[in-house]
Design a protein around this motif. Sequence first.
Motif, PDB file in Angstrom:
ATOM      1  N   THR A   1       0.838  -1.192   0.000  1.00 21.15           N
ATOM      2  CA  THR A   1       0.000   0.000   0.000  1.00 21.15           C
ATOM      3  C   THR A   1       0.873   1.242   0.000  1.00 21.15           C
ATOM      4  OG1 THR A   1      -1.749  -1.137   1.211  1.00 21.15           O
ATOM      5  CG2 THR A   1      -1.771   1.269   1.276  1.00 21.15           C
ATOM      6  N   MET A   2       1.905   1.218   0.841  1.00 23.84           N
ATOM      7  CA  MET A   2       2.834   2.336   0.917  1.00 23.84           C
ATOM      8  C   MET A   2       3.739   2.380  -0.308  1.00 23.84           C
ATOM      9  SD  MET A   2       5.461   3.197   4.022  1.00 23.84           S
ATOM     10  CE  MET A   2       6.285   4.778   4.153  1.00 23.84           C
ATOM     11  N   MET A   3       4.203   1.219  -0.754  1.00 29.00           N
ATOM     12  CA  MET A   3       5.166   1.169  -1.852  1.00 29.00           C
ATOM     13  C   MET A   3       4.527   1.614  -3.166  1.00 29.00           C
ATOM     14  SD  MET A   3       7.479  -2.022  -3.167  1.00 29.00           S
ATOM     15  CE  MET A   3       8.116  -2.333  -1.519  1.00 29.00           C
ATOM     16  N   ASN A   4       3.289   1.195  -3.430  1.00 31.59           N
ATOM     17  CA  ASN A   4       2.650   1.599  -4.676  1.00 31.59           C
ATOM     18  C   ASN A   4       2.421   3.096  -4.705  1.00 31.59           C
ATOM     19  OD1 ASN A   4       2.572  -0.917  -5.912  1.00 31.59           O
ATOM     20  ND2 ASN A   4       0.626  -1.473  -4.971  1.00 31.59           N
ATOM     21  N   ASN A   5       2.057   3.662  -3.552  1.00 33.90           N
ATOM     22  CA  ASN A   5       1.954   5.111  -3.444  1.00 33.90           C
ATOM     23  C   ASN A   5       3.306   5.764  -3.723  1.00 33.90           C
ATOM     24  OD1 ASN A   5       2.362   7.635  -1.750  1.00 33.90           O
ATOM     25  ND2 ASN A   5       0.147   7.444  -1.603  1.00 33.90           N
ATOM     26  N   ALA A   6       4.355   5.193  -3.118  1.00 36.91           N
ATOM     27  CA  ALA A   6       5.691   5.747  -3.311  1.00 36.91           C
ATOM     28  C   ALA A   6       6.131   5.630  -4.759  1.00 36.91           C
ATOM     29  CB  ALA A   6       6.685   5.032  -2.397  1.00 36.91           C
ATOM     30  N   ARG A   7       5.756   4.573  -5.439  1.00 38.18           N
ATOM     31  CA  ARG A   7       6.150   4.404  -6.833  1.00 38.18           C
ATOM     32  C   ARG A   7       5.552   5.492  -7.716  1.00 38.18           C
ATOM     33  NH1 ARG A   7       5.987  -2.286  -7.012  1.00 38.18           N
ATOM     34  NH2 ARG A   7       8.137  -2.512  -6.264  1.00 38.18           N
ATOM     35  N   LEU A   8       4.312   5.849  -7.469  1.00 40.55           N
ATOM     36  CA  LEU A   8       3.732   6.965  -8.222  1.00 40.55           C
ATOM     37  C   LEU A   8       4.491   8.258  -7.937  1.00 40.55           C
ATOM     38  CD1 LEU A   8      -0.133   6.423  -7.950  1.00 40.55           C
ATOM     39  CD2 LEU A   8       1.384   5.838  -9.849  1.00 40.55           C
ATOM     40  N   ASN A   9       4.845   8.466  -6.680  1.00 41.09           N
ATOM     41  CA  ASN A   9       5.530   9.698  -6.321  1.00 41.09           C
ATOM     42  C   ASN A   9       6.985   9.721  -6.785  1.00 41.09           C
ATOM     43  OD1 ASN A   9       3.396  11.126  -5.154  1.00 41.09           O
ATOM     44  ND2 ASN A   9       3.622  10.049  -3.210  1.00 41.09           N
ATOM     45  N   VAL A  10       7.601   8.552  -6.957  1.00 43.34           N
ATOM     46  CA  VAL A  10       8.928   8.529  -7.568  1.00 43.34           C
ATOM     47  C   VAL A  10       8.807   8.860  -9.056  1.00 43.34           C
ATOM     48  CG1 VAL A  10      10.901   7.071  -8.179  1.00 43.34           C
ATOM     49  CG2 VAL A  10       9.957   6.995  -5.881  1.00 43.34           C
ATOM     50  N   GLY A  11       7.764   8.327  -9.715  1.00 48.60           N
ATOM     51  CA  GLY A  11       7.501   8.750 -11.088  1.00 48.60           C
ATOM     52  C   GLY A  11       7.342  10.249 -11.172  1.00 48.60           C
ATOM     53  N   LEU A  12       6.681  10.817 -10.164  1.00 48.06           N
ATOM     54  CA  LEU A  12       6.511  12.270 -10.111  1.00 48.06           C
ATOM     55  C   LEU A  12       7.858  12.985 -10.001  1.00 48.06           C
ATOM     56  CD1 LEU A  12       4.365  14.554  -9.934  1.00 48.06           C
ATOM     57  CD2 LEU A  12       4.528  14.349  -7.449  1.00 48.06           C
ATOM     58  N   GLN A  13       8.839  12.351  -9.364  1.00 56.71           N
ATOM     59  CA  GLN A  13      10.164  12.966  -9.309  1.00 56.71           C
ATOM     60  C   GLN A  13      10.756  13.118 -10.709  1.00 56.71           C
ATOM     61  OE1 GLN A  13      11.937  10.250  -6.184  1.00 56.71           O
ATOM     62  NE2 GLN A  13      12.773  12.214  -5.520  1.00 56.71           N
ATOM     63  N   GLY A  14      10.464  12.170 -11.592  1.00 56.27           N
ATOM     64  CA  GLY A  14      10.895  12.328 -12.973  1.00 56.27           C
ATOM     65  C   GLY A  14      10.307  13.569 -13.602  1.00 56.27           C
ATOM     66  N   VAL A  15       9.030  13.836 -13.278  1.00 54.44           N
ATOM     67  CA  VAL A  15       8.373  15.046 -13.783  1.00 54.44           C
ATOM     68  C   VAL A  15       9.019  16.293 -13.179  1.00 54.44           C
ATOM     69  CG1 VAL A  15       6.177  16.265 -14.002  1.00 54.44           C
ATOM     70  CG2 VAL A  15       6.216  13.755 -14.011  1.00 54.44           C
ATOM     71  N   GLN A  16       9.257  16.261 -11.869  1.00 52.97           N
ATOM     72  CA  GLN A  16       9.868  17.411 -11.192  1.00 52.97           C
ATOM     73  C   GLN A  16      11.211  17.778 -11.822  1.00 52.97           C
ATOM     74  OE1 GLN A  16      10.239  15.933  -7.211  1.00 52.97           O
ATOM     75  NE2 GLN A  16       8.032  15.736  -6.901  1.00 52.97           N
ATOM     76  N   ILE A  17      12.063  16.777 -11.986  1.00 51.78           N
ATOM     77  CA  ILE A  17      13.395  17.024 -12.535  1.00 51.78           C
ATOM     78  C   ILE A  17      13.290  17.449 -13.989  1.00 51.78           C
ATOM     79  CG2 ILE A  17      15.568  15.892 -13.164  1.00 51.78           C
ATOM     80  CD1 ILE A  17      15.175  14.204 -10.551  1.00 51.78           C
ATOM     81  N   GLY A  18      12.385  16.822 -14.744  1.00 50.27           N
ATOM     82  CA  GLY A  18      12.193  17.215 -16.130  1.00 50.27           C
ATOM     83  C   GLY A  18      11.754  18.660 -16.258  1.00 50.27           C
ATOM     84  N   GLU A  19      10.811  19.068 -15.410  1.00 50.57           N
ATOM     85  CA  GLU A  19      10.325  20.453 -15.448  1.00 50.57           C
ATOM     86  C   GLU A  19      11.437  21.434 -15.097  1.00 50.57           C
ATOM     87  OE1 GLU A  19       7.798  23.707 -15.877  1.00 50.57           O
ATOM     88  OE2 GLU A  19       7.408  21.613 -16.418  1.00 50.57           O
ATOM     89  N   ALA A  20      12.171  21.139 -14.027  1.00 47.58           N
ATOM     90  CA  ALA A  20      13.237  22.050 -13.599  1.00 47.58           C
ATOM     91  C   ALA A  20      14.349  22.135 -14.636  1.00 47.58           C
ATOM     92  CB  ALA A  20      13.796  21.602 -12.252  1.00 47.58           C
ATOM     93  N   ALA A  21      14.746  20.990 -15.184  1.00 50.51           N
ATOM     94  CA  ALA A  21      15.817  20.969 -16.182  1.00 50.51           C
ATOM     95  C   ALA A  21      15.395  21.682 -17.455  1.00 50.51           C
ATOM     96  CB  ALA A  21      16.213  19.528 -16.491  1.00 50.51           C
ATOM     97  N   THR A  22      14.141  21.509 -17.853  1.00 53.49           N
ATOM     98  CA  THR A  22      13.647  22.173 -19.058  1.00 53.49           C
ATOM     99  C   THR A  22      13.634  23.683 -18.885  1.00 53.49           C
ATOM    100  OG1 THR A  22      12.297  20.258 -19.649  1.00 53.49           O
ATOM    101  CG2 THR A  22      11.693  22.365 -20.637  1.00 53.49           C
ATOM    102  N   ARG A  23      13.157  24.145 -17.734  1.00 54.09           N
ATOM    103  CA  ARG A  23      13.108  25.596 -17.503  1.00 54.09           C
ATOM    104  C   ARG A  23      14.505  26.201 -17.519  1.00 54.09           C
ATOM    105  NH1 ARG A  23       8.572  27.903 -16.329  1.00 54.09           N
ATOM    106  NH2 ARG A  23       6.743  26.575 -16.120  1.00 54.09           N
ATOM    107  N   LYS A  24      15.447  25.530 -16.901  1.00 54.62           N
ATOM    108  CA  LYS A  24      16.814  26.055 -16.885  1.00 54.62           C
ATOM    109  C   LYS A  24      17.411  26.054 -18.290  1.00 54.62           C
ATOM    110  CE  LYS A  24      19.494  25.740 -13.348  1.00 54.62           C
ATOM    111  NZ  LYS A  24      19.928  27.154 -13.184  1.00 54.62           N
ATOM    112  N   ALA A  25      17.180  24.994 -19.054  1.00 56.02           N
ATOM    113  CA  ALA A  25      17.741  24.902 -20.397  1.00 56.02           C
ATOM    114  C   ALA A  25      17.141  25.944 -21.333  1.00 56.02           C
ATOM    115  CB  ALA A  25      17.516  23.498 -20.964  1.00 56.02           C
TER     116      ALA A  25
END
Length: 571
Positions: free
Chosen positions: A292-316
């Motif tokens: 229950t906790m891990m599946n929630n965490a897996r979605l939020n780790v996927g969200l980290q990909g979005v976070q880093i993608g957004e930040a890297a794109t804005r800087k670039a």
Amino acid sequence: MAPSSPATTEIRFVLDTVARIRELARHDSFSDASDDVVDAVLEGAGEFAAGVWGPLNGIGDTVGARWTEHGVVMPEGYASAYQAYVEGGWGTIGVPVVYGGQGLPFVLQTAVLELLGTANTGFALCPTLTVGAIEALVHHGSAEQQSLYLSHLATGAWTGTMNLTEPQAGSDVGALRAQALPRGDGTWSIKGTKIFISFGDHDMAENIVHLVLARTPNAPAGTRGISLFLVPKFRLDANGKPAEPNDVKAVSIEHKLGLHASPTCVLSFGDHDDCVGELIGPENGGMRAMFTMMNNARLNVGLQGVQIGEAATRKAVSYALERVQSARAGALDRTPVRIADHPDVRRMLMRMAAQTQAARALVYYAAAQVDLVKIGDDEARDRLELLTPLAKAHATDLGNEIASIGVQVHGGMGYVEETGAAQFFRDARITPIYEGTNGIQAADLVGRKLSLSGGKAFAALIDNLRATAKSAPLKQLIDCCENVGRRLAAADADDRLAASYPFLTMLSVAVCGWLMEKQHSAAADDEFGQAKKATTTFYLDQIVPEAIGLAAAASASADQLYAIDPALLLA
């Protein structure tokens, strides 16, 4: 009050078109998620993230968390910034009202976490793990555990962790050795060592609630014999307040490639045989509760990909608009132009933006299924199971790709730490590894998720994609996914697993393409809409066809992988 910043405008658009948050708000469970509330949450979270957490990103990376004999010390400013997060109520967004939360949709909580993590990815790991601990206790905790712990976890006054991995076990959770012995009063004595525990110790909150997997006496071997225990850093007194230490110690923190603001701890439980834990759920039922906790965490780790993608794109993009170098090829005017005006740089920027938007759509679509399950949508339960490995694996793969392209856009300056582009690349690299490596996600997809409900979940997803797909490449990719999926469902284990990763990528791109088409159709003819149509068109015309090419790898026999002994690769 409509969102004003570009980031919140994009997020609001995805909440409307992909997560369909207005439809969620029609249900009693989420009736408070009105347009004005959603806009206010996004605007407030965006301002808080940029103004309070964002400025700490640099010191978090360069100074990082520090281990001492008395515990982990966070960089200067982090404790006060975390308290501001608690006081602002940002942790309470998606927690049920009965447990001290605001009862708003999980997908809105996802949006808040994205804004926080885009500003400071390492810092945002702390509330990310707490969200998972809350989910585990909501679904599996006793009434007393919920009463004592959930309101504090909801606000973030206490933080949560997940303790699975041990030195000898790695990803093989069934090999863990941590022990739990009955104390005779309903509690358990916990003893063992856990590694790679994010925010396993810090100085920002008054208590840390560890959820720990351990074995009880005479438990069956493997994962069937694992139980889950609640182990606070400080035991609670008669008034429910943190009191005496609970024999839990951070014996070290890892020296990592990135995410330096997130202390990754080695935790030792019961060095003095005085670590007390409470059983969560039934004995030997730990994996069900932990998932229950891990599946929630897996979605939020996927969200980290979005976070880093957004930040890297804005800087670039910002750098490419400011950096002037060379005349445009073929132009009569030989005046140097912004590097953003050169075709290859423009290609990289378009790819970064399109892939970030695709990853966001995928993760938000998966997160919305969590809310649909809560309101009784039976199909959403299987859909969430099917989408979770896609969201975790593909979004984190994209975070790495986007961060790498961001370094390339900066050229040689991207390889220099002072520009900040390299930090995104370093921070991103762990995301395909933790919470189940992306290879494990692919194995889960072909091993369990393709056969969910007798294959009906996969078939329903394909039918949904095909029903509204318009672009020829997307239709072709959907057909390829269906054909490969059927073959893999009947294949032997080696062939299934050998094909699992390219198949996961194919299916992820198909879902992303479908969601990008939806956004294209919904985009207005204003400035934002024109940009959205440009990135969605780029995705459908250039990225979707790449995934069609993976069909060969997803159809190949495992025999190719075993043609030689790996030692010969060194010859």
